[in-house]
Scaffold this active site. Sequence first.
Site, PDB file in Angstrom:
ATOM      1  N   GLU A 157      36.417 -20.902  79.098  1.00 23.79           N
ATOM      2  CA  GLU A 157      37.374 -21.209  80.081  1.00 23.79           C
ATOM      3  C   GLU A 157      38.491 -22.113  79.274  1.00 23.79           C
ATOM      4  O   GLU A 157      38.689 -23.211  79.428  1.00 23.79           O
ATOM      5  CB  GLU A 157      36.949 -22.268  81.121  1.00 23.79           C
ATOM      6  CG  GLU A 157      36.228 -21.596  82.037  1.00 23.79           C
ATOM      7  CD  GLU A 157      35.776 -22.608  83.190  1.00 23.79           C
ATOM      8  OE1 GLU A 157      36.074 -23.874  83.247  1.00 23.79           O
ATOM      9  OE2 GLU A 157      35.105 -22.179  84.353  1.00 23.79           O
TER      10      GLU A 157
ATOM     11  N   GLU B  60      30.063 -17.009  85.603  1.00 24.57           N
ATOM     12  CA  GLU B  60      29.772 -18.436  86.328  1.00 24.57           C
ATOM     13  C   GLU B  60      30.170 -18.161  87.744  1.00 24.57           C
ATOM     14  O   GLU B  60      31.269 -17.824  88.128  1.00 24.57           O
ATOM     15  CB  GLU B  60      30.401 -19.556  85.830  1.00 24.57           C
ATOM     16  CG  GLU B  60      29.939 -20.155  84.606  1.00 24.57           C
ATOM     17  CD  GLU B  60      30.655 -21.430  84.114  1.00 24.57           C
ATOM     18  OE1 GLU B  60      31.190 -22.277  85.115  1.00 24.57           O
ATOM     19  OE2 GLU B  60      30.833 -21.482  82.966  1.00 24.57           O
TER      20      GLU B  60
HETATM   21  C1  BG6 Z   1      32.847 -24.435  84.712  1.00 23.24           C
HETATM   22  C2  BG6 Z   1      32.477 -24.895  83.397  1.00 23.24           C
HETATM   23  O1  BG6 Z   1      34.166 -24.594  84.901  1.00 23.24           O
HETATM   24  O2  BG6 Z   1      32.366 -25.197  85.926  1.00 23.24           O
HETATM   25  C3  BG6 Z   1      31.333 -25.796  83.284  1.00 23.24           C
HETATM   26  O3  BG6 Z   1      32.403 -23.856  82.275  1.00 23.24           O
HETATM   27  C4  BG6 Z   1      31.236 -26.620  84.446  1.00 23.24           C
HETATM   28  O4  BG6 Z   1      31.014 -26.579  82.141  1.00 23.24           O
HETATM   29  C5  BG6 Z   1      31.123 -26.009  85.675  1.00 23.24           C
HETATM   30  O5  BG6 Z   1      29.935 -27.749  84.366  1.00 23.24           O
HETATM   31  C6  BG6 Z   1      30.849 -26.784  87.036  1.00 23.24           C
HETATM   32  O6  BG6 Z   1      31.912 -27.784  87.134  1.00 23.24           O
HETATM   33  P1  BG6 Z   1      31.547 -29.209  87.214  1.00 23.24           P
HETATM   34  O7  BG6 Z   1      32.924 -29.950  86.623  1.00 23.24           O
HETATM   35  O8  BG6 Z   1      31.289 -29.365  88.585  1.00 23.24           O
HETATM   36  O9  BG6 Z   1      30.556 -29.302  86.111  1.00 23.24           O
END
Ligand code: BG6
Length: 462
Positions: free
Chosen positions: A164, A363
Amino acid sequence: MLQFPKDFLWGAATSAPQSEGAASKDGKSPTTWDKWFEMEPELFYDQVGPENTSNVYALYKEEVANMKAMKLNSYRTSIAWARLLPDGKTLNPKAVTFYRSYFQELVANGIEPIINLFHFDMPWWLMEKGGWEVRESTDHFANYASVAFEQFGDIVKKWVTFNEPLVHIECGYYGDAHWPKVRDFKRALQVGYHTMLAHAKAVEAFRLSRYNDGKIGIILNLSPVYPKSDSQEDVEAAKWADHIYIRSFLDCAVKGYFSEEFVQKLKASDLSPETNEGDKTIFKNNTVDFIGCNYYQPLRVQAVSEEKKVETINGPHDLFQGYDWPQKRVNPHRGWEIYPRGIYDIAMRLKNDYEEIPWYISENGMGVSQEESFEDADGIIQDDYRITFIQDHLEELHRAISEGANCFGYHLWTFSDCWSWLNAFKNRYGFYRVDLANDYKRTPKKSSFWMSEVIERNGFEK
Ligand code: BG6
């Protein structure tokens, strides 16, 4: 029964800074996160910093055994640049031993490692020189990438340059959720340009490396952009949002160039980043083998109001503004919209506009706070909401695959609850609960048993 393609990758993802812990152990030098926590610990939820993430540095064998028990066949994490090359030049033998052993453990248990090189963790020594704002960062990164390919390329066959890239640009240079929290669109664009140049140089280093029999890609957060209405103004607003958030990364990584329309738009407002002759060739010659798509939520936008319209732009807010869709379904813990259909739309976009490039969901997931309140009498978290979330997204993904989307896998964020930057352990995302008060003890959640069956059958009953 929704059946997924043969050899489909089922797994989960994390990153070095969010899972390893041991942030100042065994020769690792500080990153922006370590330094920022030292300076302003009160900004981090419950004041839990990067030293206390889910302790995978010590527990990786147990972690891999749990993955095997769940039948995962793939897993993504990252290498910490500041652990492997603490001063940017000198190889840290303890880091080599750790990563080789971790990656071999995965392979030995039938779990394919997908290894990323940068997950928001800028080494402090480079930040002091200006981080991604300075052009020399691109050569430092390419050097680090070459070292990683040389040290681990015999074990790792799927590499990723960045996770990202939009996020460290937007949150660090057009917001305050990442260091150095400045707000300057021109600087953000320079950081973005150098990030993509560093990416292309790392791809080049991979092709020239001894172990170039693997594949290399980049992971992008591809939130499909939806206009509020079909009006010309809203559609135009969505076009620019798409240029900024999607095309500036995807065009560059897959096609090897930036859209001329966007380049001209920036030029007209004196926002063009500094470039060198020869950069275009580097981009053109170093496109990726695959894309990782992180999908959490869509981006809904509308035109800026009449009185706010300007000739020369200073930032994205001059091109579009957010739109809150009244019918949206929301994850109340994180405030993010839940819109499974977005996976289908982005899949079709990759198929139709990006040469059917192979890709996977790198993800997808749902962060929930105070998850302990869902524990049953046996101490198992009954995360039915997560099962529903995954199932809804997999249904849309399956629909896209059956219409020709070239998708080769699905990874949940994350395997064991991990540290989430400023949010630390507020929202939990894992298949496994991590008990911070009890030596990071892992306990499977209900979703892990459900997913394990999905993996075993390579699909599920709708
Ligand atoms: C993604 C990232 O955007 O979302 C992760 O690659 C991140 O690093 C994940 O942890 C979840 O988002 P957050 O901000 O709730 O941790």
